[in-house]
Motif scaffolding. Structure first.
Motif, PDB file in Angstrom:
ATOM      1  N   ARG A 239     -17.100  -3.536   2.075  1.00  0.00           N
ATOM      2  CA  ARG A 239     -16.898  -4.006   3.458  1.00  0.00           C
ATOM      3  C   ARG A 239     -16.200  -3.218   4.171  1.00  0.00           C
ATOM      4  O   ARG A 239     -16.131  -2.905   5.543  1.00  0.00           O
ATOM      5  CB  ARG A 239     -15.920  -5.567   3.265  1.00  0.00           C
ATOM      6  CG  ARG A 239     -15.904  -5.832   4.410  1.00  0.00           C
ATOM      7  CD  ARG A 239     -16.534  -6.024   5.879  1.00  0.00           C
ATOM      8  NE  ARG A 239     -17.757  -6.806   6.053  1.00  0.00           N
ATOM      9  CZ  ARG A 239     -18.940  -6.776   6.480  1.00  0.00           C
ATOM     10  NH1 ARG A 239     -19.016  -5.576   7.166  1.00  0.00           N
ATOM     11  NH2 ARG A 239     -19.833  -7.653   6.579  1.00  0.00           N
ATOM     12  N   MET A 240     -15.193  -2.437   3.503  1.00  0.00           N
ATOM     13  CA  MET A 240     -14.405  -1.277   4.137  1.00  0.00           C
ATOM     14  C   MET A 240     -15.440  -0.311   4.931  1.00  0.00           C
ATOM     15  O   MET A 240     -15.327   0.062   6.140  1.00  0.00           O
ATOM     16  CB  MET A 240     -13.498  -0.599   3.195  1.00  0.00           C
ATOM     17  CG  MET A 240     -12.315  -1.376   3.306  1.00  0.00           C
ATOM     18  SD  MET A 240     -10.990  -0.466   2.605  1.00  0.00           S
ATOM     19  CE  MET A 240     -10.191   0.289   4.006  1.00  0.00           C
ATOM     20  N   HIS A 241     -16.331   0.117   4.049  1.00  0.00           N
ATOM     21  CA  HIS A 241     -17.304   1.216   4.727  1.00  0.00           C
ATOM     22  C   HIS A 241     -17.983   0.423   5.970  1.00  0.00           C
ATOM     23  O   HIS A 241     -18.207   1.233   6.872  1.00  0.00           O
ATOM     24  CB  HIS A 241     -18.153   1.576   3.613  1.00  0.00           C
ATOM     25  CG  HIS A 241     -17.674   2.641   2.471  1.00  0.00           C
ATOM     26  ND1 HIS A 241     -17.834   2.175   1.234  1.00  0.00           N
ATOM     27  CD2 HIS A 241     -16.634   3.300   2.554  1.00  0.00           C
ATOM     28  CE1 HIS A 241     -17.237   3.071   0.481  1.00  0.00           C
ATOM     29  NE2 HIS A 241     -16.659   3.981   1.265  1.00  0.00           N
ATOM     30  N   THR A 243     -17.040  -1.452   7.622  1.00  0.00           N
ATOM     31  CA  THR A 243     -16.164  -1.869   8.839  1.00  0.00           C
ATOM     32  C   THR A 243     -15.641  -0.477   9.658  1.00  0.00           C
ATOM     33  O   THR A 243     -14.686  -0.682  10.528  1.00  0.00           O
ATOM     34  CB  THR A 243     -14.839  -2.768   8.287  1.00  0.00           C
ATOM     35  OG1 THR A 243     -15.262  -3.716   7.546  1.00  0.00           O
ATOM     36  CG2 THR A 243     -13.978  -3.117   9.365  1.00  0.00           C
ATOM     37  N   LEU A 245     -14.345   2.179   8.142  1.00  0.00           N
ATOM     38  CA  LEU A 245     -13.429   2.825   7.379  1.00  0.00           C
ATOM     39  C   LEU A 245     -13.695   3.728   6.216  1.00  0.00           C
ATOM     40  O   LEU A 245     -14.557   3.392   5.516  1.00  0.00           O
ATOM     41  CB  LEU A 245     -12.292   1.844   6.905  1.00  0.00           C
ATOM     42  CG  LEU A 245     -11.645   0.857   7.888  1.00  0.00           C
ATOM     43  CD1 LEU A 245     -11.155  -0.448   7.397  1.00  0.00           C
ATOM     44  CD2 LEU A 245     -10.465   1.668   8.664  1.00  0.00           C
TER      45      LEU A 245
END
Lengths: 401, 251
Positions: A239-241, A243, A245
């Motif tokens: 999810r970070m990627h 998003t 980030l």
């Protein structure tokens, strides 16, 4: 206050009180009493509590927040120690430049190792860090002997240049570490109140101040956007990627920060006793800080300090109880029974303290997965329930407590 | 020209031709659905759009720029957000924190060493997150542990997280898979509302025809890695080729 909210500030005050009053808290028994062997308030041990506390706080920033389990953190501690001793050899006996250099060198070393190791996650990351640490250990032990003095360990000698100090004191001995000119690290003041004796040592208080600084910084990091991102890394990298980030610099920054904490611990260790050996970098030392963090409560603020204190207390106090002491305790029993009980307890004390620690560790991990902190929380909850009845409000704003 | 242009994309996994000469154009501010039977290559196509897979040949252009060779986080920063089949949220964090992270990412970029300020002291971010939670009707859940919510709420949160970054293209991968009927209808209503109220392009992959026909402006039918037809929902419904692909030749 100081950028902390009320709850964190109170926690900080508790830690500050514990650290500054440690000579009293750890010496509850009169010097001549039978229980005096449970006293832990002597400078050497108090310094160790605090130094390993710093080490574990730093480790927790990496492991507790991002979930990346490094098995090679002792390498940074060792590098910090070597750097500090070199400052004592080349520059002079003041500890502050030594500590500063050990933090910087450990940080650079962590940048290098982290850059490579963080290309993998999970078990592969752990193995990579373990491999690097063992490599460092073996290099320090053999190939790098000119820098590390190999097996013997790096020590001060009368021939060191010490350009800002003197190679030898007036009476021909090796000078000792100092905080300010004339204020030696080892100097101490004994306060005797009745049968009690309390020791206040310069070195300990220096370590304690660094612990408070380290703890304060760690609270700020935990509560910062950076700390939240690190928890997000642990929670869901995918999810970070998606998003927008990049997780790599976040984990690398956490790795370097925790490496610098380890370097600080190593520098302090060398400042208390100016020598450094390769065994400080061995994998058992890396494993110890993992145990401390998990035992105390990974991802909590105070847990690593508790874990470090717990393990160091066992190592130094339980290991000193021997059969004679046991016979003394159980002397009131009939002979046969006394021998029987001593035989049963024998494997758990003295050299067998690892067994006791291992059992306690297992019990904590099985019954209190959140470590000693969870134990404390449960007890507090029990009391709160008794006094307030139905209040089960959980503050989700601070899940990392 | 559409906001998303896929040209002659091929992707092979060993002996399997997952995508063969896929051409696709998604117009700005429309909802474009990609449907097809299992194994048609829908997910492979989606993965090529967001940088998870790199096509063997062909090009993928978003707003005139190629997305190929960029990492997922760079593609996200170009303005493409993705909603996953199983909701991907930060389960260990609170709902409010979940909503703050994409807003931080929008403001600070891919990395920012902001280690000394307090998360909840960042007024502008907090306000935006609270506002988005209101819009998603989740304000009362702000302090909940995200992992403890129902599937529908997780989906709602994930969509909210994507929208908080004001993406130009929202990719939805079977957004109602494995949901109860009520949750599915809620999700459809939410997506309709998003479509009506925002300047946003939506590309959706879906099995559930009810969802597809209630949302999309155009539909592409994919079968065995190749687009079969592309048309409006009304025309797709009765198209013989589509029936054939879904039900087999004898139908």
């Amino acid at each position: 206050m100081f950028g902390l909210d009320k709850k964190d500030f109170n926690l900080f005050l508790v830690v500050a009180a514990m650290a500054l009053l440690a000579p009293f808290i750890l010496n509850p028994f009169p010097t001549d009493s039978a229980l005096a062997q449970f006293n832990a308030g002597y400078p050497d041990l108090m310094q160790r509590f605090v130094i390993f506390g710093i080490f574990a706080i730093g480790f927790n920033i990496l492991f507790g927040l991002t979930g990346y389990l490094s098995f090679g953190h002792a390498a940074f501690l060792g590098v910090g120690s070597y750097s500090a001793v070199w400052v004592f050899k080349l520059l002079g006996m003041n500890v502050l430049p030594a500590i500063a250099l050990s933090v910087v060198v450990a940080g650079l070393f962590a940048l290098l190792i982290g850059f490579v190791s963080l290309r993998r996650s999970g078990i592969y990351f752990s193995i990579l860090t373990l491999a690097f640490a063992q490599m460092s250990f073996n290099l320090a032990y053999s190939v790098l002997t000119p820098i590390t003095n190999g097996e013997t360990g790096l020590q001060l000698t009368l021939n060191d240049p010490r350009i800002l100090g003197s190679s030898a004191t007036a009476d021909g001995s090796i000078p000792v570490t100092n905080l300010l000119p004339g204020l030696e690290i080892r100097s101490a003041y004994d306060l005797v109140i009745g049968p009690w004796s309390f020791t206040f040592n310069v070195g300990y208080y220096l370590c304690a101040l660094f612990l408070l600084l380290a703890f304060y910084l760690s609270v700020r990091i935990f509560r910062s956007p950076f700390g939240m991102m690190l928890r997000a890394v642990k929670s869901n990298q995918q999810r970070m990627h998606y998003t927008g980030l990049n997780t790599r610099p976040y984990t690398l920054a956490a790795f370097v920060i925790s490496g610098m904490y380890a370097g600080l611990a190593g520098g302090l260790m060398a400042s208390m006793d100016p020598l450094a050996g390769a065994e400080r970098m061995q994998w058992t030392a890396s494993g110890e800080v993992v145990l401390m963090t998990i035992l105390g409560g990974a991802g909590t603020l105070i847990g690593p300090v508790l874990g470090a204190g717990f393990i160091k207390y066992f190592e130094n106090i339980f290991s000193k109880i021997n059969d004679n002491v046991l016979h003394g305790w159980f002397a009131f029993m009939p002979d046969g029974l006394e021998d029987f009980i001593v035989t049963i307890i024998h494997p758990f004390i003295g050299k067998g303290w690892h067994l006791t620690l291992g059992i306690l560790f297992m019990l904590v991990v099985i019954f209190l997965p959140g470590g000693l902190v969870e134990g404390g929380q449960r007890i507090a909850k029990m009391f709160r329930k008794k006094s307030e009845g139905t209040d089960t409000h959980v503050d989700a704003k601070h899940p990392a407590e | 020209m559409g906001i998303l242009e896929v040209k002659d994309v091929n992707k092979r996994f060993g002996g399997l031709q997952a995508l063969g000469n896929v051409n696709l154009s998604v117009e700005e501010n429309t909802c474009h659905a990609i449907i097809g039977p299992n194994g048609a290559g829908k997910s492979t196509l989606l993965n090529c759009l967001i940088g998870k897979l790199i096509p063997d040949t062909g090009s993928v252009m978003f707003d005139g720029q190629s997305v190929l060779g960029r990492t997922p986080y760079q593609i996200c920063q170009m303005g493409i957000s993705r909603v996953f089949q199983t909701p991907e949220i930060f389960g260990d964090l609170s709902v409010l924190e979940n909503m703050m992270i994409p807003i931080f990412a929008k403001r600070d970029g891919a990395f920012e060493l902001n280690a000394l300020s307090n998360v909840f002291g960042q007024r502008d971010i907090l306000e935006q997150a609270e506002k988005m939670l209101e819009e998603m009707n989740m304000a009362d859940k702000r302090h909940m542990h995200a992992a403890s919510m129902s599937r529908g709420d997780k989906r709602r949160l994930e969509i909210g997280m994507c929208l908080s970054q004001q993406p130009r293209l929202l990719l939805l991968d079977e957004p109602t898979a494995g949901m109860a009927r009520a949750d599915t209808n809620n999700t459809i209503d939410l997506l309709k509302q998003i479509k009506d109220e925002r300047d946003i392009t939506i590309a959706i992959i879906e099995h559930d025809m009810h969802v597809v026909f209630s949302l999309s402006d155009r539909i592409t039918v994919l079968a065995q890695g190749t687009p079969l037809v592309e048309d409006t929902p009304d025309k797709i419904k009765g198209h013989p080729k589509v029936r054939e692909a879904y039900l087999g030749e004898t139908a």
